[in-house]
Design an enzyme around this catalytic site. Sequence first.
Site, PDB file in Angstrom:
ATOM      1  N   SER A  98     -18.187   4.735  41.659  1.00 54.74           N
ATOM      2  CA  SER A  98     -18.907   3.508  41.360  1.00 54.74           C
ATOM      3  C   SER A  98     -20.184   3.862  40.614  1.00 54.74           C
ATOM      4  O   SER A  98     -20.890   4.800  40.994  1.00 54.74           O
ATOM      5  CB  SER A  98     -19.256   2.750  42.642  1.00 54.74           C
ATOM      6  OG  SER A  98     -19.964   1.561  42.352  1.00 54.74           O
ATOM      7  N   HIS A 112     -21.660  -1.922  34.655  1.00 54.84           N
ATOM      8  CA  HIS A 112     -21.113  -1.558  35.969  1.00 54.84           C
ATOM      9  C   HIS A 112     -19.678  -1.106  35.778  1.00 54.84           C
ATOM     10  O   HIS A 112     -18.946  -1.646  34.938  1.00 54.84           O
ATOM     11  CB  HIS A 112     -21.151  -2.771  36.910  1.00 54.84           C
ATOM     12  CG  HIS A 112     -20.097  -2.746  37.974  1.00 54.84           C
ATOM     13  ND1 HIS A 112     -18.907  -3.438  37.854  1.00 54.84           N
ATOM     14  CD2 HIS A 112     -20.035  -2.093  39.158  1.00 54.84           C
ATOM     15  CE1 HIS A 112     -18.168  -3.219  38.927  1.00 54.84           C
ATOM     16  NE2 HIS A 112     -18.818  -2.402  39.735  1.00 54.84           N
ATOM     17  N   ARG A 116     -11.115   2.709  42.444  1.00 53.45           N
ATOM     18  CA  ARG A 116     -10.938   3.097  43.840  1.00 53.45           C
ATOM     19  C   ARG A 116      -9.454   3.103  44.209  1.00 53.45           C
ATOM     20  O   ARG A 116      -8.636   2.415  43.588  1.00 53.45           O
ATOM     21  CB  ARG A 116     -11.699   2.144  44.763  1.00 53.45           C
ATOM     22  CG  ARG A 116     -11.318   0.682  44.557  1.00 53.45           C
ATOM     23  CD  ARG A 116     -12.272  -0.279  45.224  1.00 53.45           C
ATOM     24  NE  ARG A 116     -11.868  -1.663  44.990  1.00 53.45           N
ATOM     25  CZ  ARG A 116     -12.215  -2.381  43.938  1.00 53.45           C
ATOM     26  NH1 ARG A 116     -12.978  -1.837  43.003  1.00 53.45           N
ATOM     27  NH2 ARG A 116     -11.803  -3.623  43.784  1.00 53.45           N
ATOM     28  N   HIS A 152     -15.285  -5.670  24.805  1.00 56.43           N
ATOM     29  CA  HIS A 152     -13.989  -6.254  25.154  1.00 56.43           C
ATOM     30  C   HIS A 152     -12.856  -5.676  24.306  1.00 56.43           C
ATOM     31  O   HIS A 152     -11.729  -5.506  24.810  1.00 56.43           O
ATOM     32  CB  HIS A 152     -14.045  -7.777  25.015  1.00 56.43           C
ATOM     33  CG  HIS A 152     -14.608  -8.453  26.224  1.00 56.43           C
ATOM     34  ND1 HIS A 152     -13.825  -8.869  27.267  1.00 56.43           N
ATOM     35  CD2 HIS A 152     -15.882  -8.767  26.561  1.00 56.43           C
ATOM     36  CE1 HIS A 152     -14.580  -9.423  28.201  1.00 56.43           C
ATOM     37  NE2 HIS A 152     -15.834  -9.375  27.800  1.00 56.43           N
ATOM     38  N   HIS A 182     -23.117 -19.847  44.381  1.00 60.06           N
ATOM     39  CA  HIS A 182     -24.251 -20.593  44.943  1.00 60.06           C
ATOM     40  C   HIS A 182     -25.242 -21.015  43.863  1.00 60.06           C
ATOM     41  O   HIS A 182     -26.225 -21.691  44.162  1.00 60.06           O
ATOM     42  CB  HIS A 182     -24.952 -19.757  46.015  1.00 60.06           C
ATOM     43  CG  HIS A 182     -25.562 -18.502  45.493  1.00 60.06           C
ATOM     44  ND1 HIS A 182     -24.825 -17.377  45.213  1.00 60.06           N
ATOM     45  CD2 HIS A 182     -26.850 -18.179  45.193  1.00 60.06           C
ATOM     46  CE1 HIS A 182     -25.619 -16.418  44.769  1.00 60.06           C
ATOM     47  NE2 HIS A 182     -26.854 -16.878  44.733  1.00 60.06           N
TER      48      HIS A 182
END
Length: 312
Positions: A98, A112, A116, A152, A182
């Site tokens: 990561s 980012h 995994r 992209h 939220h």
Amino acid sequence: MTPSGFRESVVATIERLHDEATELFTQLDRGGRFREDRWERPGGGGGVSRMLVEGTTFEKAGINRSTVEGAMSPELGRRIGSRAPAMGDGTFFVTGLSLVVHPRSPMIPTVHLNVRYFEIVGPGGEPVDAWFGGGTDLTPTYPYDEDAVHFHRVLRDTCARHHPSFYARFKTWCDHYFVNTHRDDERRGVGGIFFDNLRPGEAGLCLERLLGFVTDIGGVLPQAYAPIVERRRETRYGERERRFQLARRGRYVEFNLVHDRGTLFGLQTGARIESVLMSLPPIASWEPAPEYPAGSFEAELLAMFEPRNWVD
């Protein structure tokens, strides 16, 4: 390949990708160096955390790898998407890479990436479920369309080498994953790809071929991200751009603490807290209900975050 041999192959791949990513961002920073911390997890496993702080190009860059295992509770199995039957003596195994990189300049986007591998192991020591997950996404703080297009297109071409459906599927998944629900479904950035629960038979691929795909994604940033850094590193900026960067970082923090699966998994399984939270920026801000006038670069950036077809 035997189950144990495959697991060893994945761990070796993660270690190699970790070293390659460290070398890449050391070169891109042009002055900073990573500090390495090795840690052990009570209950099984551990990891290697590498952190660059106050570098020349990057204000903070964290690149971690881990290999952990432990008891598999039915509740944890449900949370991580296991299809294995509930077992009293089952265990989990997970290894992964990561990284999150926060540039000093607001003209260079945050990036980012993580990959995994999960295994659920039965009481007899045999794997009863196994899958891959991961992805990478770009979070700009200044609206350069060409940077999103480049990022992209590299991802599209990388995915196409493994299956023609992967980019479109995983881009859509990413568009709907990195969202602050939220905040009225505000996207974190311009997306990328996100995938999870890739099991043997996915798109007709065996576990070994899925590892090949995940390996390519884990090593995609020299093509997808490095050219953007080089293009933007000398671009001038002022206090207004820096202030907006810190506000967008605040949104980044909110997503990672409220919604991110990797952060939640690390907190639930007793991983090293400094490694779990390495994705957080060194400095961020929270302005109450900011408003940006139409035509401003801030408003243009937020409009960029709405999902769109970048490759065409």
